[in-house]
Design a protein around this motif. Structure first.
Motif, PDB file in Angstrom:
ATOM      1  N   LYS A 650       3.625   7.691  -2.118  1.00 58.97           N
ATOM      2  CA  LYS A 650       3.464   6.396  -1.455  1.00 58.97           C
ATOM      3  C   LYS A 650       3.134   6.609   0.017  1.00 58.97           C
ATOM      4  O   LYS A 650       3.942   7.099   0.793  1.00 58.97           O
ATOM      5  N   GLN A 651       1.905   6.192   0.398  1.00 59.49           N
ATOM      6  CA  GLN A 651       1.472   6.314   1.786  1.00 59.49           C
ATOM      7  C   GLN A 651       1.898   5.091   2.597  1.00 59.49           C
ATOM      8  O   GLN A 651       2.453   5.221   3.688  1.00 59.49           O
ATOM      9  N   THR A 652       1.606   3.926   2.054  1.00 55.89           N
ATOM     10  CA  THR A 652       1.974   2.659   2.693  1.00 55.89           C
ATOM     11  C   THR A 652       2.379   1.690   1.579  1.00 55.89           C
ATOM     12  O   THR A 652       2.369   2.039   0.403  1.00 55.89           O
ATOM     13  N   GLU A 653       2.715   0.461   1.967  1.00 59.21           N
ATOM     14  CA  GLU A 653       3.061  -0.550   0.967  1.00 59.21           C
ATOM     15  C   GLU A 653       1.861  -0.920   0.087  1.00 59.21           C
ATOM     16  O   GLU A 653       2.025  -1.491  -0.991  1.00 59.21           O
ATOM     17  N   THR A 654       0.658  -0.596   0.548  1.00 58.20           N
ATOM     18  CA  THR A 654      -0.556  -0.963  -0.200  1.00 58.20           C
ATOM     19  C   THR A 654      -1.353   0.238  -0.686  1.00 58.20           C
ATOM     20  O   THR A 654      -2.460   0.082  -1.175  1.00 58.20           O
ATOM     21  N   LEU A 655      -0.780   1.436  -0.577  1.00 59.21           N
ATOM     22  CA  LEU A 655      -1.532   2.630  -0.985  1.00 59.21           C
ATOM     23  C   LEU A 655      -0.592   3.685  -1.560  1.00 59.21           C
ATOM     24  O   LEU A 655       0.346   4.134  -0.894  1.00 59.21           O
TER      25      LEU A 655
END
Length: 663
Positions: A650-655
């Motif tokens: 998980k890189q960000t909440e959207t990626l």
């Protein structure tokens, strides 16, 4: 069905094209994808549902296009969300893909209402052949019917009690191969179903100019439809009767073997009721005692002082010399007037004057004699009050000691009973339940009798009009041949129906046995599973020599669900053969994978270990999306069965990126 791979493009947090391959080796049939909360585990599960059935369920708005991609779009731009599943079903490799367009305009980025789905398969020569669009949905449902999908693509945290779902009966029949027989019966049908084989044959009979035959046929068709509806209702009613009869037998034995417990329980309840009433009376007695004590205590405890004052005043002999309610000022007014109220003249030289002056010594303010006399009268009043006060206090103390004595006596008796029935079930709830069960049985029996009577009336009508129809329709040789075909079709229908009834009962019993075998391996305790005619699953607890239905915790419900699904998968792998007369009929079904999101979320360490041991042995293929903390317990048991392992980066909440781990 075995899953080979899942490919996603811009699906939620999986930006770009990301692919995961699944292990299907016999000895390493487990694929594990590790990820923490909000990393995209549930998204993977919903990708399967969306690709196959066009439905994705998320807690937030189901906007499928990756949000980063959406934010980068300008007016006029187009982007696509796409998911492809590669699988093998019935020894054929399939490619199923679903695609949805998103466009950007002045109002923002919006999805197209169309979700284009395609399916193709690999021919024996290796060529990929697309399936015509009109057959796509039918082909997907042949691979995995939608009503079965929740059993094999399921979210443990949200699925609830999977065996209580409304569609469980049809779903189980489909999985275990009974739908083949059910569909054959529907295909053959009867006179009342015009689209069935028998219905079409009846319609093909030449009845030109024969109004009586046509009228008879219409009545037969109408009554047959009524019979079909009655049969469905009757099947449901009979299932309910069997369910409640079984429960009544259980309750009868429980109550019969625990009559003494029931009597003791009733006595305990009566004692508790008496104790509550006595405690209320005790509280009221305390309240009255305190109120009386607060009101009259001062005068009561002042009695010795008042007695001494009264004795002292008697010795002084001054309290009764004054005229009651007369004061010195009145005497002075009489002297000043010079004449008494009786008319006697008053002057400085006569005796009346001297008597009045003497009287002034005993009247206020010059004397307190009158006040003393009034005080003595009040003492008499206080004595009367104090006597009743004492009696009241004594009475309330006696009440209090009596109440406390009864409470203690009854509490001791209640505690003795509690020790006697300690560890035994509360019989009252079984007594209440059996009353409800008997009422329901009475209702369903009445419904059954009514339906049987209605069906009998329909049969009589059909037989009567069938004779009329047959006599009128069999005039031509062609019609005679058609009537013979109808007889053949009806005989085949009867054979299939008999086979269906026999095997449905046998399969349900076999399923219950399989689920119990798996449940006993997963659960460490004295419980077993029971499955009724509607495939509703209940847990029974071994108590003494009885099996009693009990409530379920979330963890226990999870274990029960796993056992039920694993039992279905296990039974589906077998080749079930039906013997009907001198013939046999295969009822085998395609094995299915288990795709699970958060499978261990409600299970404790021991159950996780048990489940991990059983599932790879039962299912052809296991795919699970699991948190690392839960996987630690499962890995010690299931680790050697893992053929593929991924983690969600998980890189960000959207990626989020799918990364393959080294084994």
């Amino acid at each position: 069905m075995l899953l080979k791979s899942l490919t996603m493009k811009n699906f939620r947090q999986y930006r770009g094209e990301q692919r995961v391959e699944f292990s299907s080796y016999k000895n390493q049939n487990v694929t594990v994808i590790l990820g923490n909360n909000t990393s995209g585990k549930t998204t993977l599960l919903q990708a399967f549902n969306w690709c196959l059935y066009g439905v994705a369920i998320f807690e937030t708005k189901a906007f499928l296009l990756n949000l980063d991609v959406s934010r980068e779009m300008n007016i006029g731009d187009r982007q696509y969300v796409e998911v492809e599943i590669n699988l093998i079903h019935d020894n054929t490799e399939y490619f199923i893909s679903r695609k949805q367009e998103y466009t950007c305009d002045s109002k923002g980025t919006r999805p197209s209402p169309l979700k284009q789905v395609n399916i193709s398969y690999k021919k024996p020569d290796g060529q990929i052949e697309p399936i015509k669009q009109m057959f796509v949905e039918k082909s997907i449902n042949e691979i995995l019917p939608k009503e079965l999908s929740n059993y094999f693509f399921f979210d443990t945290e949200r699925i609830g009690n999977i065996s209580s779902k409304a569609d469980v009966t049809e779903a189980v029949k489909g999985l275990l191969g009974l739908s083949v027989l059910d569909n054959a019966m529907k295909h053959l049908g009867n006179t009342g179903i015009k689209s069935s084989v028998i219905g079409k044959l009846n319609l093909s009979i030449n009845l030109d100019g024969n109004d009586k035959a046509l009228q008879a046929l219409k009545i037969i068709q109408s009554k047959q439809l009524n019979r079909d509806n009655i049969a469905k209702k009757l099947e449901t009613v009979k299932a309910e009767i069997t369910h409640y009869e079984n429960r009544k037998d259980q309750l009868d034995e429980i109550l019969r073997d625990n009559q003494s417990t029931s009597r003791l329980q009733s006595k305990k309840e009566r004692l508790e009721k008496d104790i509550n009433q006595e405690e209320s009376a005790l509280e009221s007695a305390y309240e009255k005692l305190l109120n009386n004590f607060n009101t009259n205590t001062t005068s009561f405890f002042a009695q010795p002082l008042m007695r001494r004052a009264e004795a002292l005043l008697k010795e002084a002999k001054v309290d009764d010399k004054g005229i009651k309610d007369m004061n010195a000022r009145s005497i002075e007014d009489i002297i000043k007037r010079g004449r008494c109220v009786c008319g006697t003249e008053i002057n400085n030289e006569n005796d009346a004057y001297r008597h009045l002056l003497k009287e002034l010594e005993f009247l206020p303010p010059q004397s307190i004699g009158t006040i003393i006399r009034n005080f003595k009268e009040k003492i008499v009043t206080y004595d009367s009050t104090n006597n009743s006060f004492y009696d009241h206090i004594q009475s309330k103390f006696e009440d209090i000691y009596r109440y406390k004595g009864r409470i203690q006596e009854w509490a001791d008796e209640r505690d003795v009973i509690s020790d006697q029935i300690k560890g035994k079930e509360n019989m009252k709830k079984f007594e209440d339940e059996i009353i409800d069960v008997k009422n329901r049985l009475k209702e369903f029996e009445a419904k059954k009798e009514k339906l049987i009577h209605e069906d009998g009336a329909c049969v009589s009508e059909i037989e009567r009009y069938q004779k009329t129809y047959d006599s009128l329709a069999s005039v031509s040789s062609k019609n005679q041949q058609t009537l013979l075909y109808i007889k053949y079709a009806e005989e085949i229908y009867t054979w299939i129906e008999r086979t269906y009834r026999e095997k449905e009962s046998a399969i349900r019993e076999k399923l219950e046995k399989s689920v119990n075998g798996i449940f006993s391996k997963m659960y460490h305790g004295r419980r077993k599973v029971t499955i009724d005619e509607k495939y509703r699953v209940s847990l029974l607890t071994a108590y003494a020599d009885e099996d009693i239905k009990t409530d379920e915790s979330k963890g226990l419900e999870t274990v029960k669900n796993f056992a039920f699904i694993a039992g279905l998968v296990d039974l589906a792998r077998e080749k079930i053969v039906s013997n009907a007369g001198e013939s046999t009929m295969a009822l085998s079904s395609e094995p299915y994978p288990l795709v699970m999101d958060a499978p261990f979320s409600n299970a404790d360490e021991k159950h996780v270990s048990n489940i991990s041991q059983v599932l790879p042995e039962v299912a052809e293929q296991i795919i699970m999306f699991v948190m690392e903390k839960d996987w630690r317990y499962a890995e010690t048991v299931m680790g050697k069965k893992v053929g593929k392992k991924y983690f969600l980066d998980k890189q960000t909440e959207t990626l989020t990126y799918l990364r393959e781990s080294e084994m």
